[in-house]
Scaffold this motif. Structure first.
Motif, PDB file in Angstrom:
ATOM      1  N   ILE A  99      10.418   8.016  -3.512  1.00 25.95           N
ATOM      2  CA  ILE A  99       9.865   6.667  -3.346  1.00 25.95           C
ATOM      3  C   ILE A  99       9.095   6.267  -4.607  1.00 25.95           C
ATOM      4  CG2 ILE A  99       8.251   5.280  -1.984  1.00 25.95           C
ATOM      5  CD1 ILE A  99       8.955   7.070   0.407  1.00 25.95           C
ATOM      6  N   ALA A 100       9.233   4.994  -5.012  1.00 24.79           N
ATOM      7  CA  ALA A 100       8.540   4.466  -6.195  1.00 24.79           C
ATOM      8  C   ALA A 100       7.027   4.575  -6.030  1.00 24.79           C
ATOM      9  CB  ALA A 100       8.947   3.019  -6.425  1.00 24.79           C
ATOM     10  N   ASN A 101       6.316   4.685  -7.155  1.00 25.30           N
ATOM     11  CA  ASN A 101       4.886   4.986  -7.156  1.00 25.30           C
ATOM     12  C   ASN A 101       3.996   4.017  -6.357  1.00 25.30           C
ATOM     13  OD1 ASN A 101       2.641   6.539  -7.822  1.00 25.30           O
ATOM     14  ND2 ASN A 101       2.249   5.326  -9.647  1.00 25.30           N
ATOM     15  N   PRO A 102       4.099   2.682  -6.514  1.00 26.10           N
ATOM     16  CA  PRO A 102       3.189   1.820  -5.722  1.00 26.10           C
ATOM     17  C   PRO A 102       3.345   2.009  -4.210  1.00 26.10           C
ATOM     18  CG  PRO A 102       4.270   0.554  -7.427  1.00 26.10           C
ATOM     19  CD  PRO A 102       4.922   1.904  -7.420  1.00 26.10           C
ATOM     20  N   LEU A 103       4.574   2.142  -3.757  1.00 26.50           N
ATOM     21  CA  LEU A 103       4.817   2.352  -2.329  1.00 26.50           C
ATOM     22  C   LEU A 103       4.386   3.750  -1.914  1.00 26.50           C
ATOM     23  CD1 LEU A 103       5.910   1.200   0.295  1.00 26.50           C
ATOM     24  CD2 LEU A 103       8.191   1.935  -0.395  1.00 26.50           C
ATOM     25  N   ASN A 104       4.560   4.711  -2.808  1.00 19.89           N
ATOM     26  CA  ASN A 104       4.146   6.090  -2.541  1.00 19.89           C
ATOM     27  C   ASN A 104       2.638   6.158  -2.304  1.00 19.89           C
ATOM     28  OD1 ASN A 104       3.738   8.880  -2.528  1.00 19.89           O
ATOM     29  ND2 ASN A 104       5.389   9.217  -3.977  1.00 19.89           N
ATOM     30  N   MET A 105       1.873   5.371  -3.061  1.00 24.54           N
ATOM     31  CA  MET A 105       0.417   5.336  -2.875  1.00 24.54           C
ATOM     32  C   MET A 105       0.060   4.790  -1.495  1.00 24.54           C
ATOM     33  SD  MET A 105      -0.717   4.167  -6.715  1.00 24.54           S
ATOM     34  CE  MET A 105      -2.301   3.592  -6.164  1.00 24.54           C
ATOM     35  N   GLN A 106       0.812   3.792  -1.037  1.00 20.12           N
ATOM     36  CA  GLN A 106       0.562   3.238   0.292  1.00 20.12           C
ATOM     37  C   GLN A 106       0.867   4.271   1.378  1.00 20.12           C
ATOM     38  OE1 GLN A 106       2.922  -0.418   0.101  1.00 20.12           O
ATOM     39  NE2 GLN A 106       1.004  -1.532   0.347  1.00 20.12           N
ATOM     40  N   PHE A 107       1.934   5.025   1.189  1.00 19.95           N
ATOM     41  CA  PHE A 107       2.251   6.091   2.132  1.00 19.95           C
ATOM     42  C   PHE A 107       1.099   7.096   2.191  1.00 19.95           C
ATOM     43  CE2 PHE A 107       6.739   4.812   2.061  1.00 19.95           C
ATOM     44  CZ  PHE A 107       7.102   5.066   3.371  1.00 19.95           C
ATOM     45  N   GLY A 108       0.547   7.454   1.030  1.00 13.98           N
ATOM     46  CA  GLY A 108      -0.563   8.403   0.976  1.00 13.98           C
ATOM     47  C   GLY A 108      -1.774   7.922   1.756  1.00 13.98           C
ATOM     48  N   LYS A 109      -2.102   6.652   1.618  1.00 15.06           N
ATOM     49  CA  LYS A 109      -3.245   6.086   2.348  1.00 15.06           C
ATOM     50  C   LYS A 109      -3.017   6.131   3.856  1.00 15.06           C
ATOM     51  CE  LYS A 109      -4.650   2.970  -1.330  1.00 15.06           C
ATOM     52  NZ  LYS A 109      -4.738   1.568  -1.772  1.00 15.06           N
ATOM     53  N   HIS A 110      -1.808   5.813   4.280  1.00 15.84           N
ATOM     54  CA  HIS A 110      -1.514   5.820   5.717  1.00 15.84           C
ATOM     55  C   HIS A 110      -1.468   7.232   6.280  1.00 15.84           C
ATOM     56  CE1 HIS A 110      -0.723   1.622   6.880  1.00 15.84           C
ATOM     57  NE2 HIS A 110      -0.580   1.469   5.572  1.00 15.84           N
ATOM     58  N   ILE A 111      -1.000   8.189   5.487  1.00 14.75           N
ATOM     59  CA  ILE A 111      -0.985   9.579   5.951  1.00 14.75           C
ATOM     60  C   ILE A 111      -2.413  10.081   6.143  1.00 14.75           C
ATOM     61  CG2 ILE A 111      -0.431  11.944   5.243  1.00 14.75           C
ATOM     62  CD1 ILE A 111       2.189  10.789   4.044  1.00 14.75           C
ATOM     63  N   GLU A 112      -3.324   9.717   5.237  1.00 15.78           N
ATOM     64  CA  GLU A 112      -4.732  10.093   5.396  1.00 15.78           C
ATOM     65  C   GLU A 112      -5.315   9.459   6.659  1.00 15.78           C
ATOM     66  OE1 GLU A 112      -6.925   9.026   1.897  1.00 15.78           O
ATOM     67  OE2 GLU A 112      -5.645  10.252   0.608  1.00 15.78           O
ATOM     68  N   LYS A 113      -4.919   8.226   6.935  1.00 14.47           N
ATOM     69  CA  LYS A 113      -5.428   7.498   8.093  1.00 14.47           C
ATOM     70  C   LYS A 113      -4.968   8.115   9.416  1.00 14.47           C
ATOM     71  CE  LYS A 113      -4.104   3.231   9.087  1.00 14.47           C
ATOM     72  NZ  LYS A 113      -3.847   1.789   8.957  1.00 14.47           N
ATOM     73  N   LEU A 114      -3.830   8.804   9.407  1.00 13.39           N
ATOM     74  CA  LEU A 114      -3.311   9.410  10.643  1.00 13.39           C
ATOM     75  C   LEU A 114      -4.273  10.437  11.227  1.00 13.39           C
ATOM     76  CD1 LEU A 114       0.455  10.036   9.771  1.00 13.39           C
ATOM     77  CD2 LEU A 114      -0.486   8.255  11.232  1.00 13.39           C
ATOM     78  N   ALA A 115      -5.020  11.112  10.373  1.00 15.73           N
ATOM     79  CA  ALA A 115      -5.945  12.151  10.833  1.00 15.73           C
ATOM     80  C   ALA A 115      -7.051  11.590  11.723  1.00 15.73           C
ATOM     81  CB  ALA A 115      -6.545  12.880   9.647  1.00 15.73           C
TER      82      ALA A 115
END
Length: 86
Positions: free
Chosen positions: A16-32
């Motif tokens: 996945i391209a970097n800007p979208l990858n950063m959004q995925f990272g934020k949402h994965i952190e939020k899952l916790a």
């Protein structure tokens, strides 16, 4: 809760391209810390998180551990995976 990213999801994130990858990272952190989760339909044992209008994270919760199974950048890829169960 602890979050674990499975190997399949890691490989999908690498593509996945970097800007979208950063959004995925934020949402994965939020899952916790998320208290309510949206189940997939038809009794499937997975949950889904919308990252953008089209991007999705599919995960499973088991004994206070969130397992990230897939990261789909487009709804088309998500739908292709989802339809394999029907």
């Amino acid at each position: 809760m602890e979050v674990r990213i499975l190997e399949t999801a890691e490989k999908e994130l690498e593509k996945i391209a970097n800007p979208l990858n950063m959004q995925f990272g934020k949402h994965i952190e939020k899952l916790a810390s998320k208290e309510t989760n949206r189940h997939l339909k038809h009794g499937l044992p997975y949950f889904t998180e919308n990252v953008t209008r089209q991007a999705r994270i599919v995960y499973h919760i088991e004994k206070e551990i969130v397992y990230v199974l897939h990261c789909f950048p487009t709804h088309k890829e998500y739908e292709r995976w989802y339809k394999q169960y029907f």
